[in-house]
Design a protein around this motif. Structure first.
Motif, PDB file in Angstrom:
ATOM      1  N   ASN A 147       0.795  -1.293  -0.004  1.00 10.81           N
ATOM      2  CA  ASN A 147      -0.067   0.148   0.040  1.00 10.81           C
ATOM      3  C   ASN A 147       0.929   1.113  -0.075  1.00 10.81           C
ATOM      4  O   ASN A 147       0.534   2.299  -0.665  1.00 10.81           O
ATOM      5  CB  ASN A 147      -1.064  -0.052   0.994  1.00 10.81           C
ATOM      6  CG  ASN A 147      -2.135  -0.729   0.976  1.00 10.81           C
ATOM      7  OD1 ASN A 147      -2.765  -0.720   0.023  1.00 10.81           O
ATOM      8  ND2 ASN A 147      -2.588  -1.769   1.939  1.00 10.81           N
ATOM      9  N   ASP A 148       1.833   1.289   0.895  1.00  4.48           N
ATOM     10  CA  ASP A 148       2.677   2.379   0.931  1.00  4.48           C
ATOM     11  C   ASP A 148       3.638   2.482  -0.592  1.00  4.48           C
ATOM     12  O   ASP A 148       3.678   3.546  -1.080  1.00  4.48           O
ATOM     13  CB  ASP A 148       3.983   2.118   1.872  1.00  4.48           C
ATOM     14  CG  ASP A 148       3.278   2.143   3.403  1.00  4.48           C
ATOM     15  OD1 ASP A 148       1.948   2.720   3.495  1.00  4.48           O
ATOM     16  OD2 ASP A 148       4.004   2.000   4.279  1.00  4.48           O
TER      17      ASP A 148
ATOM     18  N   GLU B 274       1.413   6.435  -7.071  1.00  5.94           N
ATOM     19  CA  GLU B 274       0.277   7.341  -7.435  1.00  5.94           C
ATOM     20  C   GLU B 274       0.751   8.782  -7.099  1.00  5.94           C
ATOM     21  O   GLU B 274       0.396   9.599  -8.079  1.00  5.94           O
ATOM     22  CB  GLU B 274      -0.694   7.234  -6.421  1.00  5.94           C
ATOM     23  CG  GLU B 274      -2.094   7.898  -6.856  1.00  5.94           C
ATOM     24  CD  GLU B 274      -3.057   7.697  -6.009  1.00  5.94           C
ATOM     25  OE1 GLU B 274      -4.096   8.514  -6.105  1.00  5.94           O
ATOM     26  OE2 GLU B 274      -3.242   6.542  -5.208  1.00  5.94           O
ATOM     27  N   ALA B 275       1.650   9.211  -6.098  1.00 11.72           N
ATOM     28  CA  ALA B 275       1.911  10.504  -6.167  1.00 11.72           C
ATOM     29  C   ALA B 275       2.924  10.832  -7.389  1.00 11.72           C
ATOM     30  O   ALA B 275       3.065  12.020  -7.845  1.00 11.72           O
ATOM     31  CB  ALA B 275       3.005  10.503  -4.811  1.00 11.72           C
ATOM     32  N   ASP B 276       3.909   9.875  -7.717  1.00  9.89           N
ATOM     33  CA  ASP B 276       4.538   9.984  -9.069  1.00  9.89           C
ATOM     34  C   ASP B 276       3.628  10.531 -10.071  1.00  9.89           C
ATOM     35  O   ASP B 276       4.166  11.298 -10.939  1.00  9.89           O
ATOM     36  CB  ASP B 276       5.454   8.876  -9.387  1.00  9.89           C
ATOM     37  CG  ASP B 276       6.336   9.121 -10.474  1.00  9.89           C
ATOM     38  OD1 ASP B 276       6.789  10.214 -10.734  1.00  9.89           O
ATOM     39  OD2 ASP B 276       6.778   8.051 -11.044  1.00  9.89           O
ATOM     40  N   ALA B 277       2.810   9.570 -10.395  1.00  6.54           N
ATOM     41  CA  ALA B 277       1.795   9.848 -11.339  1.00  6.54           C
ATOM     42  C   ALA B 277       0.844  11.144 -11.425  1.00  6.54           C
ATOM     43  O   ALA B 277       0.841  11.689 -12.362  1.00  6.54           O
ATOM     44  CB  ALA B 277       1.040   8.634 -11.644  1.00  6.54           C
TER      45      ALA B 277
ATOM     46  N   GLN C  89      -4.216   1.737 -11.767  1.00  4.69           N
ATOM     47  CA  GLN C  89      -3.212   0.659 -11.427  1.00  4.69           C
ATOM     48  C   GLN C  89      -3.049   0.063  -9.996  1.00  4.69           C
ATOM     49  O   GLN C  89      -2.894  -1.007  -9.816  1.00  4.69           O
ATOM     50  CB  GLN C  89      -1.802   1.238 -12.002  1.00  4.69           C
ATOM     51  CG  GLN C  89      -1.759   1.714 -13.283  1.00  4.69           C
ATOM     52  CD  GLN C  89      -2.159   3.098 -13.786  1.00  4.69           C
ATOM     53  OE1 GLN C  89      -2.919   3.708 -12.844  1.00  4.69           O
ATOM     54  NE2 GLN C  89      -1.197   3.663 -14.539  1.00  4.69           N
ATOM     55  N   ALA C  90      -3.431   1.113  -9.211  1.00  3.36           N
ATOM     56  CA  ALA C  90      -3.308   0.507  -7.623  1.00  3.36           C
ATOM     57  C   ALA C  90      -4.229  -0.443  -7.532  1.00  3.36           C
ATOM     58  O   ALA C  90      -4.200  -1.442  -6.618  1.00  3.36           O
ATOM     59  CB  ALA C  90      -3.442   1.900  -6.582  1.00  3.36           C
TER      60      ALA C  90
END
Length: 410
Positions: free
Chosen positions: A336-337, A343-346, A359-360
Motif C-alpha cells: 500500500n505504501d 500514485e504521487a509520482d503519476a 493501477q493501484a
C-alpha cells in the motif's frame, strides 16, 4: 520562581495554531535550586529541566558564545543574573524570540509580533550565522508555514547564502540533518524545505543527489513540467496529500535520482533510470544514516515505479514477479505504501494532479488473488527446493491472469 512561556508556544498561540510543546525560560535560579524544587535535569549541554508534574521543559536563562564550528561549538553562561532579553537574543528568529506571561502579556524585544503579522522569517542578530542548524530550521519552518504565506527576509536569505559559501553548513552532522529532514517531511508543504535549501545553495551541499535533478529535462508529452527537479518536488507534495507517512514521502522524493545519472546524449529519455539511481540512493542514505525502513521502501519505489505505471501492459507473469520482488505476498508487506508513492509520482506532473490511478486497484487485486491460492497440492507433492517456488508462482500467475482479464475487459 520567574518562568516565562517562550519560543514556538508563543508563536503558534499568536497564529491561533495548536501548540505542539510548551517551553519555559526561568530567571534568577540555579541548577541546584531547580533540583530542590523537584525538577529533573535532562539537558546534557544546557541547563534544561522537566517540570515534576507537567513534564514541560524549563531552561535556565542563558547566553551563548561561539567557540568553534558546528552547532555544539558554544560556551554557555547560565548564571542567575542573565536577563530575559539576553536569553531571547540568542534565539534564531524574531518570531521565536517572544515570551508570554501567565496573564497573556507578550514580551517582544525584537519585533517578533510585527514579523509574525507580515509573515516574515527574520534573524535576530548576526550571531544567527554561528549555528548551521538554523539554516535547516528556517527551511523546516518554510515547510510548516508556507500555506500561511511566510517568506524569508532578504537579509536573512543573504546570511544563509554566506553560511554556505563560508563552509559553516559543512559542519552539520548527519544525525541532525536527518532529524530536521524527517520533521520537514512530516509538515504540510515538505517541498518548501528542499526549495528553501536550494535557494540558499545548501541543497547541493546537503542533498547533492536531489540538487542534481534540477535542470535535467524529461519528455514533455509525459512531463509537461519538463524539469526533473520541479517534478520531484511536485511528487513530494502529492505524497503529502495522499499520506502522512514520512517513509512514503521520502520514497517519493528520491524515486527519480537516476535521471540525474542518465547520459546527457540520451536526454530527455531516461531509459534504465530505475536501477541507475540505486547507487545514488544508497550513497544518500549511508551519508545521512537514513533508517532501513525508509531506505527499503525508497529502493522499491525507485526500482519498480514504472512497473506500477505500466501495470495493465505487463504480462501476468511479469506482474507476479514484480509482486514477489516487492515482498507483496508476505504478511509484513508494504505494498500500500509503495502504491501511494507511485500514485504521487503519476500525479506529480503538470496537469495530472487530479488524475485517477486505477493501477493501484489492479495491483492490489492481483496481489490478493496471488496470495489466496491453494498451495496445498504443491506442498504435499514430490516437488523440492526451487521447484516448489516455481509451482507456486505458476499458480499465482494463473490467478493474476484472471484478474487481468477482468480489469482489461472493464
Amino acid at each position: 520562581m520567574k518562568a516565562y512561556l517562550v519560543g514556538g508556544a508563543v508563536r503558534d498561540t499568536l497564529l491561533n495554531l495548536p501548540v505542539r510543546e510548551r517551553d519555559w525560560v526561568v530567571l534568577g535560579e540555579t541548577p541546584e535550586a531547580m533540583l530542590q524544587k523537584g525538577f529533573t535535569k535532562v539537558g546534557k549541554d544546557f541547563p534544561v529541566f522537566l517540570h515534576p508534574e507537567t513534564k514541560d521543559e524549563y531552561a535556565l536563562a542563558r547566553t551563548e558564545r561561539k567557540t568553534t564550528h558546528g552547532y555544539k561549538g558554544f560556551a554557555v553562561c547560565a548564571t542567575p543574573d542573565v536577563s530575559l532579553a539576553e536569553d531571547l537574543l540568542r534565539r534564531d528568529l524574531t518570531i521565536n524570540a517572544m515570551a508570554m506571561l501567565d496573564n497573556g502579556e507578550i514580551i517582544d524585544p525584537y519585533g517578533g509580533q510585527e514579523d509574525l503579522k507580515n509573515r516574515v522569517f527574520r534573524h535576530i542578530s548576526p550571531a544567527f550565522c554561528e549555528d548551521p542548524v538554523r539554516v535547516l530550521r528556517i527551511a523546516r519552518f518554510c515547510a510548516r508555514y508556507q500555506h500561511l504565506g511566510f517568506h524569508i527576509a532578504p537579509e536573512t536569505q543573504k546570511l544563509m547564502q554566506n553560511m554556505v559559501k563560508q563552509g559553516e553548513i559543512d559542519h552539520l552532522v548527519p544525525d541532525r540533518v536527518w532529524a530536521e529532514t524527517t520533521k520537514a517531511l512530516s509538515e504540510q508543504s515538505p517541498s518548501a524545505y528542499f526549495q528553501a535549501l536550494r535557494d540558499c545553495s545548501a541543497l547541493a551541499r546537503i542533498f547533492p543527489e536531489i540538487d542534481a535533478l534540477f535542470g535535467v529535462p524529461q519528455t514533455a508529452i509525459y512531463h509537461p513540467e519538463i524539469d526533473t527537479g520541479i517534478h520531484t518536488l511536485m511528487v513530494l507534495d502529492q505524497a503529502a496529500l495522499l499520506s502522512n507517512k514520512t517513509t512514503i514521502r521520502f520514497a517519493a522524493l528520491t524515486h527519480d535520482l537516476g535521471k540525474a545519472l542518465t547520459p546527457v546524449t540520451n536526454w530527455p529519455s531516461h531509459h534504465g533510470h530505475e536501477t541507475l539511481g540505486l547507487s545514488a540512493l544508497t550513497a544518500l542514505c549511508t551519508r545521512l544514516r537514513v533508517p532501513n525502513n525508509y531506505q527499503k521502501l525508497a529502493q522499491q519505489v525507485m526500482q519498480y515505479h514504472t512497473h506500477s505505471h505500466r501495470a495493465f501492459e505487463l504480462k501476468a507473469s511479469t506482474l507476479c514477479a514484480t509482486l514477489v520482488s516487492l515482498n507483496a505476498f508476505k504478511a509484513d508487506n508494504h505494498l500500500n505504501d509503495f502504491l501511494l508513492a507511485c500514485e504521487a509520482d503519476a500525479k506529480g506532473r503538470l496537469g495530472f494532479e487530479n488524475s485517477a490511478y486505477p493501477q493501484a486497484h489492479y495491483i492490489l487485486a492481483a496481489q490478493k488473488a496471488g496470495a489466496d491460492i491453494d498451495s496445498s497440492t504443491v506442498l504435499s507433492g514430490n516437488l523440492q527446493g526451487k521447484e516448489i517456488g516455481i509451482a507456486i508462482n505458476r499458480l499465482r500467475t494463473a490467478e493474476i491472469s484472471k484478474i487481468k482479464a477482468q480489469f482489461t475487459k472493464n
